[in-house]
Write a protein that holds these residues in place. Sequence first.
Motif, PDB file in Angstrom:
ATOM      1  N   HIS A  19       0.821  -1.269   0.131  1.00  0.00           N
ATOM      2  CA  HIS A  19      -0.055  -0.021  -0.009  1.00  0.00           C
ATOM      3  C   HIS A  19       0.815   1.138  -0.168  1.00  0.00           C
ATOM      4  N   ASP A 106      -2.116   7.829 -13.668  1.00  0.00           N
ATOM      5  CA  ASP A 106      -3.113   7.868 -12.781  1.00  0.00           C
ATOM      6  C   ASP A 106      -2.560   7.659 -11.431  1.00  0.00           C
ATOM      7  N   GLU A 108      -1.329   7.241  -7.672  1.00  0.00           N
ATOM      8  CA  GLU A 108      -1.146   5.808  -6.865  1.00  0.00           C
ATOM      9  C   GLU A 108      -1.140   4.552  -8.020  1.00  0.00           C
ATOM     10  N   SER A 109      -2.244   4.399  -8.851  1.00  0.00           N
ATOM     11  CA  SER A 109      -2.576   3.436  -9.514  1.00  0.00           C
ATOM     12  C   SER A 109      -1.525   2.758 -10.778  1.00  0.00           C
ATOM     13  N   ASP A 110      -0.641   4.199 -10.919  1.00  0.00           N
ATOM     14  CA  ASP A 110       0.532   3.891 -11.946  1.00  0.00           C
ATOM     15  C   ASP A 110       1.750   4.160 -10.964  1.00  0.00           C
ATOM     16  N   TYR A 111       1.894   3.968  -9.901  1.00  0.00           N
ATOM     17  CA  TYR A 111       2.917   3.790  -8.953  1.00  0.00           C
ATOM     18  C   TYR A 111       3.733   5.334  -8.871  1.00  0.00           C
ATOM     19  N   HIS A 377      -7.878   4.801 -15.867  1.00  0.00           N
ATOM     20  CA  HIS A 377      -8.001   5.148 -14.476  1.00  0.00           C
ATOM     21  C   HIS A 377      -7.969   3.725 -13.584  1.00  0.00           C
ATOM     22  N   PRO A 378      -6.961   3.122 -13.785  1.00  0.00           N
ATOM     23  CA  PRO A 378      -6.897   1.465 -13.130  1.00  0.00           C
ATOM     24  C   PRO A 378      -6.869   1.666 -11.472  1.00  0.00           C
ATOM     25  N   VAL A 379      -7.299   0.556 -11.066  1.00  0.00           N
ATOM     26  CA  VAL A 379      -7.205   0.478  -9.544  1.00  0.00           C
ATOM     27  C   VAL A 379      -6.044  -0.690  -9.227  1.00  0.00           C
ATOM     28  N   ALA A 380      -4.873  -0.206  -8.698  1.00  0.00           N
ATOM     29  CA  ALA A 380      -3.856  -0.812  -8.433  1.00  0.00           C
ATOM     30  C   ALA A 380      -4.347  -2.064  -7.112  1.00  0.00           C
ATOM     31  N   TYR A 383      -4.003  -0.807  -3.865  1.00  0.00           N
ATOM     32  CA  TYR A 383      -4.575   0.450  -3.528  1.00  0.00           C
ATOM     33  C   TYR A 383      -6.184   0.569  -3.738  1.00  0.00           C
ATOM     34  N   ALA A 386      -8.537   3.352  -5.072  1.00  0.00           N
ATOM     35  CA  ALA A 386      -8.467   4.195  -6.255  1.00  0.00           C
ATOM     36  C   ALA A 386      -9.899   4.042  -7.203  1.00  0.00           C
TER      37      ALA A 386
END
Length: 397
Positions: A19, A106, A108-111, A377-380, A383, A386
């Motif tokens: 996270h 995007d 956090e979802s793209d690190y 707009h992915p969801v890692a 995390y 997102a």
Amino acid sequence: MNSKLILNPDRDKSVRRLHPWIFSKAVGKVVNPPANGDDIEIYADDGSFLARGSYSPNSQIRSRIWTFDQNEKIDRNFFISRIRKAAERRQTLLEENQLSALRLVDAESDYLPGLIIDKYNEFLVLQVQSAGCEFHLKDITEALKELYPECSIYERSDAAVRTKEGLELRKGVISGSEPPEEITITENGGIKILVNIRDGHKTGYYLDQRDNRRFLERYCRNKKVLNCFSYTGGFCLYALKGKASSVTNVDVSQPALDIAKKNIVLNHLDPGRVRFIREDVFNFLRREKKEGKQYDVIVLDPPKFAESRSQLDRACRGYKDINMTAASLLSPGGYLLTFSCSGHMTPDLFQKVVADAFLDAGRKGSIVQYLHQAEDHPVALPYPEALYLKGLVIRAD
Ligand code: SAH
């Protein structure tokens, strides 16, 4: 000496699950505190290295993690590599959908915590939401110039979330040319949309609703459509393309409605089938109900009603209110496409609020589709926060 953040005992689990946030409560000690946004090494209570993040002493989110690799330095090359990977992940989307605009990075979802980059044709629009990105802004812009030498960079760091990180609001050209008042983007192969990068909402447009707008098309043939919170008419264009007999757009923003009108003409659609109403949707819906109006298809795409968890109860009442009135305006067999973009509203809770709204309106309904934000707009997986945009397609039975 390096700056170090040492976690309280037993507060390392979420970092070990990758996270990207360290909350202030988890912080035991900060050794040699760096400047706002500068890098800091994160250690468990037993002294083991966990991650390297940014330090944000003004925020509840005390650190956002850049990397879990002790050898990775946060510099121009780091940003080149992360942004390049984010772009590669979107290659299929770009090719299949013939887009000229998409969310390239995007956060956090793209690190890359706190960093939004939207690409509209040859304009990269940057939104810096965290102290860490603010600190590395030069590295980020240098990386973008290297990867996209043909693009201009415009900054829209005017989102209110910045104040939580102790940052002032700002916008303007970073490099290249000033964007014109409106630029024309293309989405889903053929639809053209005017976008005002300098003053539009977010970075100019709601890229996250791209797939859902297309989805609306199939329900609209010969139907009377009501598009609430229309903004620049995105859903309206697809309804017309799907041969709606009429579309009523309602929004409080006159500049948004002005662009919506131009978008109809730009796409060679029939303005004679479209109405634009500048009004508060809550009032509009109540009046339509009182007058016994009906619509075959209704879109409800309101702004974020809950900015924080403490506003969730009030937000639920708002969602229930509009969904209840919309339910009572639906013709038999009609469809409601209803959305919530409040991150604090879970999919379960949203479904319950909408179910309560139908119940109180005395209408039966079935969910025929679950919708969400577009794939740029992915969801890692580490995390789940997102996921913010949820939608339900409900058929009035
Ligand atoms: N559906 C749009 C995005 C909607 S964003 C799209 O696909 O592009 C939310 C919109 O709601 C904004 O345009 C904002 O101006 C409008 N808005 C916010 N509060 C409102 C209210 N109470 N009544 C009417 N419009 C409102």
